[in-house]
Write a protein that holds these residues in place. Structure first.
Motif, PDB file in Angstrom:
ATOM      1  N   HIS A   1       3.467  14.510  -3.288  1.00  0.00           N
ATOM      2  CA  HIS A   1       2.168  13.990  -2.820  1.00  0.00           C
ATOM      3  C   HIS A   1       1.258  15.145  -2.458  1.00  0.00           C
ATOM      4  O   HIS A   1       1.654  16.049  -1.736  1.00  0.00           O
ATOM      5  CB  HIS A   1       2.371  13.085  -1.601  1.00  0.00           C
TER       6      HIS A   1
ATOM      7  N   VAL B   1       2.182  11.849   4.756  1.00  0.00           N
ATOM      8  CA  VAL B   1       2.507  10.587   4.079  1.00  0.00           C
ATOM      9  C   VAL B   1       3.772  10.006   4.691  1.00  0.00           C
ATOM     10  O   VAL B   1       4.678  10.744   5.066  1.00  0.00           O
ATOM     11  CB  VAL B   1       2.718  10.818   2.552  1.00  0.00           C
TER      12      VAL B   1
ATOM     13  N   GLN C   1       9.179   0.742   2.924  1.00  0.00           N
ATOM     14  CA  GLN C   1       9.563   0.662   1.523  1.00  0.00           C
ATOM     15  C   GLN C   1      10.470   1.867   1.284  1.00  0.00           C
ATOM     16  O   GLN C   1      10.022   3.014   1.446  1.00  0.00           O
ATOM     17  CB  GLN C   1       8.295   0.742   0.653  1.00  0.00           C
TER      18      GLN C   1
ATOM     19  N   ASP D   1      12.118   4.975   0.021  1.00  0.00           N
ATOM     20  CA  ASP D   1      11.627   5.974  -0.927  1.00  0.00           C
ATOM     21  C   ASP D   1      11.981   7.348  -0.359  1.00  0.00           C
ATOM     22  O   ASP D   1      12.476   7.477   0.761  1.00  0.00           O
ATOM     23  CB  ASP D   1      10.095   5.843  -1.058  1.00  0.00           C
TER      24      ASP D   1
ATOM     25  N   TYR E   1      -8.247  15.030   8.953  1.00  0.00           N
ATOM     26  CA  TYR E   1      -7.472  13.840   9.279  1.00  0.00           C
ATOM     27  C   TYR E   1      -6.279  13.685   8.341  1.00  0.00           C
ATOM     28  O   TYR E   1      -6.410  13.736   7.131  1.00  0.00           O
ATOM     29  CB  TYR E   1      -8.367  12.602   9.189  1.00  0.00           C
TER      30      TYR E   1
ATOM     31  N   THR F   1       0.597   0.425  -0.357  1.00  0.00           N
ATOM     32  CA  THR F   1       1.562   1.485  -0.079  1.00  0.00           C
ATOM     33  C   THR F   1       1.031   2.739  -0.766  1.00  0.00           C
ATOM     34  O   THR F   1       0.039   2.681  -1.484  1.00  0.00           O
ATOM     35  CB  THR F   1       2.947   1.151  -0.657  1.00  0.00           C
ATOM     36  N   HIS F   2       1.707   3.882  -0.567  1.00  0.00           N
ATOM     37  CA  HIS F   2       1.179   5.083  -1.192  1.00  0.00           C
ATOM     38  C   HIS F   2       1.340   5.030  -2.708  1.00  0.00           C
ATOM     39  O   HIS F   2       0.739   5.798  -3.427  1.00  0.00           O
ATOM     40  CB  HIS F   2       1.805   6.349  -0.594  1.00  0.00           C
TER      41      HIS F   2
END
Lengths: 465, 465, 465
Positions: free
Chosen positions: A113, A125, A130, A132, A328, B381-382
């Motif tokens: 990412h 992130v 979920q 992952d 941010y 989600t990402h």
């Protein structure tokens, strides 16, 4: 707050605590949160730490497994660690599953990412709900790795664990007052190495607790809460739901209170509570163009407390609003972005808010017509003044609205006085027996000036001096 | 509304009906109105046509004689028709008395009406309540005639009749719903060949009736009224006065809804009814700078329905406001000025208004705190989203105000959501069992955004994606 | 008010009275006030003069000793009077103690008052409650005196007296009406030779009394008060406190109503009374950008009447606000600064206010729908109009809000009509039996347009003519 030396020390102390907490790898759960809370307890021994087991149902949610991470890296074919959790805990996607293996760049790529529009920073992130795993890295580094081609091979390790039998931790501080009505202050402790959008809140909150604890008298009871965002605040609310809904008189969420670029807040859903009013007044006196965001701009724990099913009147207090600054949620949100002075100013803003609530009495003039201020040394003569011009106007304007119906915060809104000046005027007028006061509680805000002109109060061309 | 082909057909069908109705010589009374109403009944067989005798007292007024006109012209000394009603029914002053004679231009002149500041158009003039006769012509033609001198002689014929035993006609469509509360829609059928300021209203109204008739379910009862302006609406109101005052929940006058230059409305006298609110919302989502005129700008049948003696909460819906476009009340207000697309957009605007009223339920969240949207595929989600970003925000903002006190239209006003997006969010949230709903009636508008900034809603810099 | 000749006479008469009163040496007490009141009684014999002894306690204050001054000067070593009270009574500090002696400039200097930023004018200074003496002079003269050095010697005389057994005078006029509800008008008579910030008020008040006395009918009772500022108004209020608090329906303070530069007012503390509303309407029709100052800008007797302990709804009516013009409180505030026309316009403004209050009835339409104005000669036809276009719109708009709930002043606010036009419309509609009226009292203002846009009323593009 004392003399300049002390103030420098205060700002430096606040920033020092932030620097100490910065490297810890916080998440919704896990050792990073616990260590953070222990350091905060060291700073304020009255802080209590709680835990709730993974799997506990909380309203529409469930407390997640406890996540721990020990080591994580990506090594190239030369055995060099090209990405390493030890260098920054932002490098690993929060709640990454354990993984170990040798894979091609083509296989690794979906797990990487970056922020293509800000090439030199590492994004933050998470993937809480979920399953992952992944790494975050600068886009510069990503392009470098990409240059070796899809077939380049990497050794990947994520030594993490997700524990069904774990816990989620949070903490609170309770400071009782004369009344069991509560002022609630909440902040969050679930982001890893992010300075403004995380640690500024707990740091200001701890120093606010110290200040509150030293007050000779507290009318209200204070509850200061340190929670993982969303699931943590929900768990905390669930634990105290009936109490909070009955007792909370005003509530504030502290987030992004460490930069020096702006003053802002996120209003309650309808923007019409006492919390909204006092927050606007405290912000207005700091910046004539502070930003009052509607609840549409929400993004922190005001989303839970103030949600329509709970209705706790919470306003989020910020310098730059989350999402409105380029640092941010990435590695630029570091200890340099947060300044010692901004932390201390944010503390002072919260002190204004609390002062406004504590001294929000409803004054009533004793005399009909204006009292003769001159013989009480509260009026200028042509040969000079005994009280300062500003204090004279504060006293004079305060008296003009001390009608037994308008409380101190409304007087601030009507006159443009700062909370502190109004409190000084009120104290002086009480001392001179020119007003009497009563405490009246209210939940609704009076009319607020429109956000865009909030600071452009009418100050008349005074004709006395 | 289906696919593109259908939509093109719809717009074209609407414009086709307008073109068919254009040549009829409508007035307050007479065969032109009757023929117009019969064509409208052909388009919507549920339309009922009524008549009321000339001389019937109606509140402070009296139904006038029935006017019919067969032929009218001015011939020069060569026998050439220089002005001819057959070419355009605007050429004769409405309610002209019969006249036949040979007169000089000097005698004719006081009976000629032109628009000197718009030389090439024929004005629209009537003389309903003062016995007179006259012709309207372009100022160009007038100057040409003037060039022959005052002594030039003309044969003049106005073959008209004013029948004391005649009738005035009007019509309505009633579409019952679950509730006997009524949504009233009114338009007028008394202008001759004027396209925007006349036929656009009935055309949109008829197609709206078709759409309403096809709805699987109607909560409200719908009353769609086709009347001659002023005396017609007064006669209709007089016939149903008590019923209308008791049952009408919201009301709209359709006028000048066929041009594509603007969106506007005329508010109720105090601008504070539910009709005002829903109209503003539907207009705001079409144009950020729609014009909200106060009742001071009234000029159509809202003058009767919403008058202080009746108080029916009627808002006039318009594109360009009557009087604000140069084509108003002259021959330039023709079928080219009205576009098929504008007619269809106006129909869609009325559909938004009705959708807003039909689905104006008061939602209440089921869960305390935010529900976990992720496990319902309502959260990004990402790795991407299942629902669109816009729908996510609609759902998320809708939930934030679903407090059991704020209805869908108020939520639109507070969040900036369009009526359709709010309805989609409400339906989705009902389907996911995340809200419950109740229907609550109200007559008062909530606070409306100021007209000038109505479209400049605060849309926060969203920080999620 | 009659024809032009009369009007010129009126303005000239007003200014003539001001010129006559100008030289008198008024102060809180003493012969100057008495002589002023006697001249006012000559102009309006119904004026009653009262006295209250020095030393009388008044709320938080005490009536001061009576001050009289006969002679005062500063002579240089040549025996020349360099400062002389005979030339202008501003030269002596108000309430100066008696003094006689030969002193050096160094000793004299602390007793000299100038305006360094306006070198050629003599300031107005008082020292009511602190025993002192002093002279006021232009800064030019001061610099001239200073040039002779600190050792220059001056003979100083102030032949004044401060009498413990004296009195303070004030006066009032009472004009009874059908109702014992009172309209209170107050002005002050305690400044020496100052024209705008003193005499303009009493002059307008006396001519207003004459006009009121000549009215065929007065609904309200009128009380017009002439008092020394602050202590005088307090003494007057103390004498009639219960009566004033019970009976005063609206109240106005007249100050600085003689210059022609602006229109302005100082609102009541919350700005929400009927006095505020009618004052804004009367000012709005005179200037689209009149200044509505909040109570923060107070500075005259509204400080006493409207103080929170008394709550009399008093608005100060002004042209330029006290303190906002460079002539304020110095010798430039002379008879040339005040114009005859401005005095007459201010009188007319007060007449608008009183007319608005007297005719503030609540009209209700007789007919449902619009009445047929045409057959009453109240509607235009294409061949011209019987009533003026302006009066037609006044009548038409008045009718649109004559709902039995909205009074004449609210109709003015809603429609932008002037008070006089609304009264004319109301009278015409009563005459034509198109409305009925009732009188309803209220103390609260309806919503006022925001100050900055108060004059920018929406006037629609009228489409009739």
């Amino acid at each position: 707050m004392g003399d300049t030396t002390t103030k420098v020390t205060l700002a430096a102390d606040m920033h020092g605590l932030l620097v100490e907490l910065f490297p810890l790898c916080r998440s919704l759960t896990g050792p990073g949160v616990r260590e953070t809370l222990k350091i905060l307890r060291r700073e304020f021994p009255g802080l209590s730490i709680y835990e709730v087991p993974s799997g506990t149902p909380v309203f529409d949610w469930t407390v997640p497994e406890e996540w721990a991470i020990r080591e994580a890296w990506v090594k190239n074919s030369h055995g060099e660690k090209v990405i390493d959790f030890c260098q920054s805990n932002l490098h690993v996607v929060g709640y990454s599953m354990p993984f170990k293996g040798r894979i091609s760049f083509a296989e690794l790529r979906p797990h990487l990412h970056t922020l293509p529009e800000q090439k030199d920073v590492v994004p933050y992130v998470t993937s809480y709900y979920q399953r992952d795993w992944g790494f975050c890295l600068s886009h510069q580094l990503f392009e470098h790795l990409e240059s070796f081609g899809d077939d380049a091979v990497y050794d990947v390790l994520i030594d993490s664990s997700l524990d069904d039998d774990g816990v989620m931790n949070f903490a609170d501080i309770l400071l009782p007052g004369e009344s069991d009505r509560e002022i609630l202050i909440s902040c969050y402790v679930c982001h890893p190495s992010l300075a403004n959008n995380e640690l500024s809140g707990p740091v200001v909150a701890i120093f606010l607790a110290r200040w509150l604890a030293m007050l000779e008298q507290r009318h209200f009871t204070y509850r200061i809460v340190f929670v993982p965002e969303t699931i943590g605040s929900l768990a905390y609310i669930a634990k105290h739901e009936r109490h909070l809904r009955e007792k909370v008189y005003a509530a504030f969420n502290l987030t992004c209170v460490g930069d020096d670029r702006a003053w802002s807040c996120v209003a309650t859903p309808k923007g019409n509570t006492l919390s909204d009013e006092v927050a606007c007044l405290a912000l207005r006196q700091r910046s004539s163009n502070f930003e009052r965001h509607s609840y549409l701009a929400r993004g922190s724990d005001e989303r839970q407390y103030a949600s329509p099913g709970l209705g706790i009147p919470m306003v989020s207090i910020m310098r730059s609003r989350f999402g409105d600054f380029p640092e941010y949620h990435n590695s630029a949100d570091n200890c340099d972005f947060v300044t010692p002075e901004a932390l201390e100013e944010s503390l002072a803003c919260m002190q204004s808010i609390i002062t406004g609530l504590e001294y929000n009495l409803t004054p009533q003039v004793v005399h009909k017509g204006e009292p003769q201020l001159g013989r009480r040394n509260l009026y200028p003569t042509h040969s000079g003044m005994i009280i300062s011009k500003d204090l004279f106007y504060a006293v004079w304007d305060f008296l003009a609205y001390a009608d037994g119906e308008t409380d101190l915060l409304r007087i601030c809104a009507l006159t443009g006085l700062s909370i502190e000046d109004a409190c000084e005027a009120q104290a002086l007028l009480l001392d001179k027996h020119l007003v009497t006061v009563a405490r009246r509680y209210r939940s609704q805000a009076g009319p607020l000036p429109p956000a865009s002109t909030a600071g452009v109060m009418y100050r008349p061309n005074r004709s006395f001096f």
